[in-house]
Write an enzyme that holds these catalytic residues in place. Structure first.
Site, PDB file in Angstrom:
ATOM      1  CD  GLN A  38      56.971 126.247 100.028  1.00 42.35           C
ATOM      2  OE1 GLN A  38      57.423 127.312  99.438  1.00 42.35           O
ATOM      3  NE2 GLN A  38      57.039 125.873 101.066  1.00 42.35           N
ATOM      4  CG  ASP A  46      63.876 124.598  96.788  1.00 39.59           C
ATOM      5  OD1 ASP A  46      64.323 125.090  97.335  1.00 39.59           O
ATOM      6  OD2 ASP A  46      63.059 125.208  96.194  1.00 39.59           O
ATOM      7  CE  LYS A 100      60.173 129.694 100.351  1.00 41.06           C
ATOM      8  NZ  LYS A 100      59.922 128.817 100.075  1.00 41.06           N
TER       9      LYS A 100
END
Ligand code: GUN
Length: 282
Positions: A96, A119, A52
């Protein structure tokens, strides 16, 4: 004859588009910024977070990384998310998953402000997806839809079978395919006759987390096969949820592991960060 859908190729195209948008934003003195939180030392999560960061560098997006020890308390994590929520220079926040067991994942995901939720895991964003009116889409399903569009694979009226019912992939994937007028079936560990259901699929999305779960006898001639699985084998190699070598012979299109869905997830995250930045700049 099958065609391999290269996530590497499609994700490059998306990231170049994002990099262009970043240039335009910067010309207007707006600098997109993504904050990524990693708790603990799960090696797979570490790899994702590094990828990322690299993608942010490629696109010109400022990236902040918060690597916290596995013993981090719920209060400490809440305090960090609240700080990032308030920080006007931060446009996107990603925590995460999975989090260490002692932390309450749901509380953390619900705390991230919907407009910074790149997300699309916050219930408000999930609700928007359900209605079909959304700002963000979850990165993996959206990346898969981008691959299908890139290859001009039309889902209208097709039988699509999603194997796996997670909130991250299975459920939102089904919603996105439904929006494209597919007939969608979600299979999971309690599904009876899974083989027969998958054998009727024009498009198979495998997101079970079990190596080589989809075998050639389950695949209809000419099916499109999308493999979301990333399973680390004892020899260190990565393996998908699909028995690639056997299934490819029956497929019209198939995604490899690695180099398939994985890079698309990250490219979509970059796109979502730009979307978040634009919403916040309004
Ligand atoms: N862990 C596995 N996939 C994902 C994802 O798409 N987002 C986050 N935050 N964690 C993950």
């Amino acid at each position: 004859m099958y065609k391999i859908i290269s996530g590497k190729e499609v994700s490059e195209a998306v990231k170049l588009r994002v990099a262009d948008e970043v240039k335009q934003l910067k010309a207007n003195s707006i600098e997109p910024c993504l904050a990524v939180i990693l708790v603990g030392d799960d090696p797979a999560s570490r790899v994702y977070v590094n990828n990322k960061k690299k993608a942010c560098e490629f696109c010109g997006i400022r990236s902040l990384e918060y690597v916290l020890p596995a013993e981090t308390t719920q209060d400490e994590l809440v305090a960090l998310v609240e700080k990032l929520n308030e920080d006007k220079t931060v446009n996107g926040i990603l925590c995460q998953l999975p989090l260490p067991k002692h932390l309450d994942e749901k509380t953390i995901l619900n705390l991230i402000r919907p407009e910074k939720d790149v997300d699309a895991f916050h219930p408000e964003n999930v609700g928007h997806i359900m209605i079909g009116d959304f700002n963000f889409l979850p990165c993996t399903p959206a990346g898969i839809m981008e691959m299908l569009r890139y290859e001009k694979i039309d889902l209208d009226g097709k039988n699509c079978v999603v194997i796996g019912r997670s909130n991250i992939v299975g459920k939102p994937m089904a919603m996105l395919m439904l929006k494209e007028n597919a007939t969608v079936t979600i299979c999971h560990s309690r599904t009876k006759n899974l083989k027969e259901i998958v054998a009727g699929a024009d498009v198979i999305v495998a997101a079970v987390g079990r190596p080589n779960f989809v075998t050639a006898d389950m695949v209809k001639e000419g099916a499109v096969i999308i493999d979301v699985g990333i399973n680390r084998m004892d020899d260190g190699k990565l393996c998908g949820d699909v028995d690639f070598d056997a299934c490819k012979e029956k497929a019209s299109y198939i995604t490899p592991v690695p180099g398939g869905v994985g890079p698309m997830t990250i490219a979509t995250l970059m796109q979502n960060t730009i979307t978040a930045t634009k919403i916040q700049a309004k």
